[in-house]
Enzyme design. Structure first.
Site, PDB file in Angstrom:
ATOM      1  N   GLN A   1      -4.564  -1.717   9.669  1.00  0.00           N
ATOM      2  CA  GLN A   1      -4.517  -3.052   9.130  1.00  0.00           C
ATOM      3  C   GLN A   1      -5.111  -3.978  10.029  1.00  0.00           C
ATOM      4  O   GLN A   1      -4.738  -4.462  11.212  1.00  0.00           O
ATOM      5  CB  GLN A   1      -3.047  -3.385   8.775  1.00  0.00           C
ATOM      6  CG  GLN A   1      -2.898  -4.548   8.133  1.00  0.00           C
ATOM      7  CD  GLN A   1      -3.255  -4.647   6.734  1.00  0.00           C
ATOM      8  OE1 GLN A   1      -3.200  -3.531   6.019  1.00  0.00           O
ATOM      9  NE2 GLN A   1      -4.031  -5.813   6.310  1.00  0.00           N
TER      10      GLN A   1
ATOM     11  N   ASP B   1     -11.585   2.416   4.107  1.00  0.00           N
ATOM     12  CA  ASP B   1     -11.839   1.002   4.146  1.00  0.00           C
ATOM     13  C   ASP B   1     -13.317   0.692   4.174  1.00  0.00           C
ATOM     14  O   ASP B   1     -13.755  -0.394   3.730  1.00  0.00           O
ATOM     15  CB  ASP B   1     -11.068   0.291   5.299  1.00  0.00           C
ATOM     16  CG  ASP B   1     -10.058  -0.688   5.080  1.00  0.00           C
ATOM     17  OD1 ASP B   1      -9.717  -0.783   3.823  1.00  0.00           O
ATOM     18  OD2 ASP B   1      -9.255  -0.918   5.977  1.00  0.00           O
TER      19      ASP B   1
ATOM     20  N   LYS C   1       0.861  -1.152  -0.066  1.00  0.00           N
ATOM     21  CA  LYS C   1       0.148  -0.111   0.069  1.00  0.00           C
ATOM     22  C   LYS C   1       0.867   1.211  -0.076  1.00  0.00           C
ATOM     23  O   LYS C   1       0.617   2.337  -0.728  1.00  0.00           O
ATOM     24  CB  LYS C   1      -0.763   0.065   1.087  1.00  0.00           C
ATOM     25  CG  LYS C   1      -2.160  -1.065   1.129  1.00  0.00           C
ATOM     26  CD  LYS C   1      -2.761  -1.420   2.373  1.00  0.00           C
ATOM     27  CE  LYS C   1      -3.599  -2.444   2.127  1.00  0.00           C
ATOM     28  NZ  LYS C   1      -4.283  -2.825   3.189  1.00  0.00           N
TER      29      LYS C   1
END
Ligand code: NDP
Length: 292
Positions: free
Chosen positions: A96, A119, A52
């Site tokens: 994460q 997200d 990422k």
């Protein structure tokens, strides 16, 4: 033989579009910023965070990579999130998953500023998806699957889509996204899971199958009708002595036996995987646009 839906090529197309948008933002003196927070040292999570960060840099985004020790407390993590919530150079924040066991992941997600929740896991964004409010953020993997369907020329409107799996990360948002009213949606959606009876009967009536169950090569030729489009979200390790690492990655679909029946199918790797990160970048640029 099925058309192969190449995730890498579609992801590249997304990046091309984003480069244009990023250049426009630059002209206004704005650089989209993404902060990725990793707690602990899980090797797979570390690899995701690295990729990422790398993609942010390639696109010229401002990238903040926060690597915290596994012993980080809930309070410390919440304090870090609060700092990022207030940082005007950071438009998107991602913590994460999965964090270490002592961390309450739901509480961390709820602490995120929903405007920065790229997200799409914050309850406010889940609600926006259910409401069909396009200002919200949709989780990256389902968003990527939808784009793959569109780019492969698959007719979604009116189609019967069967989603395998009902997780909050893939299955549920996938179903909500494709059953919405409007462009690139309007599907009739059925969701199946581990308690579903007569699953084969249901999957065989699908025009589009989206498999997200985390079971290696579970979807066989018998699950699929001739001419269906198959999107394979699964990423599963299977032992393979001939591979350098001792394992290889396979999807939730038995590709060799399903692809001769399908009209179009995604490979694993190289299908949904590259799209997930592309849509994360797209959500970050969207967050920046909305905040500036
Ligand atoms: P979860 O484990 O959170 O959810 C799995 C779902 O599949 C559950 O709803 C479960 O049912 C259902 N399920 C499990 N076994 C069966 C079965 N035998 N028959 C029917 N349904 C079953 O997984 P995720 O949604 O997080 O991920 C699914 C897969 O997608 C994994 O392989 C993961 O690695 C991959 N993935 C890939 C991404 C990418 O970028 N390509 C991103 C995210 C995930 P129940 O609810 O009843 O337990």
């Amino acid at each position: 033989m099925a058309q192969l839906i190449e995730g890498r090529a579609v992801a590249e197309k997304v990046y091309e579009e984003l480069r244009g948008e990023i250049a426009q933002l630059r002209e206004r003196g704005v650089t989209p910023g993404l902060a990725v927070v990793l707690v602990g040292d899980d090797p797979a999570s570390r690899a995701y965070v690295r990729s990422k960060d790398k993609m942010c840099r390639e696109l010229g985004l401002h990238s903040v990579k926060l690597e915290l020790p596994a012993a980080t407390t809930q309070e410390e993590l919440l304090a870090r999130v609060e700092v990022l919530n207030r940082d005007p150079a950071v438009h998107g924040i991602l913590v994460q998953s999965p964090p270490p066991k002592h961390i309450d992941e739901g509480a961390i997600v709820r602490a995120l500023d929903p405007a920065k929740d790229v997200d799409g896991f914050h309850p406010a964004n889940v609600a926006k998806l259910a409401l069909g409010d396009a200002s919200g953020f949709v989780p990256c993997t389902p968003l990527g699957c939808q784009r793959l369907l569109v780019e492969s020329g698959t007719q979604i409107s009116g189609a019967h889509v069967v989603v395998l799996g009902r997780s909050m990360i893939v299955g549920k948002p996938m179903a909500m996204l494709l059953m919405q009213k409007g462009k690139q949606a309007d599907a009739t959606v059925t969701v199946v899971h581990s308690r579903t009876r007569n699953m084969q009967e249901i999957t065989r009536s699908a025009d589009i199958i989206i498999a997200a169950i985390g079971q290696a090569q579970f979807v066989k030729a018998d699950h699929v009708r001739e001419g269906a489009v198959v999107i394979d979200v699964g990423i599963n390790r299977v032992d393979d002595a001939s591979a350098q690492r001792g394992y290889r990655l396979v999807g939730d679909v038995a590709f060799d036996q399903v692809s001769p029946k399908a009209a179009a199918i995604t490979p694993v790797p190289g299908g949904v995987g590259p799209m997930t990160i592309a849509m994360l970048m797209a959500n970050t640029v969207k967050a920046c646009r909305q905040q500036t």
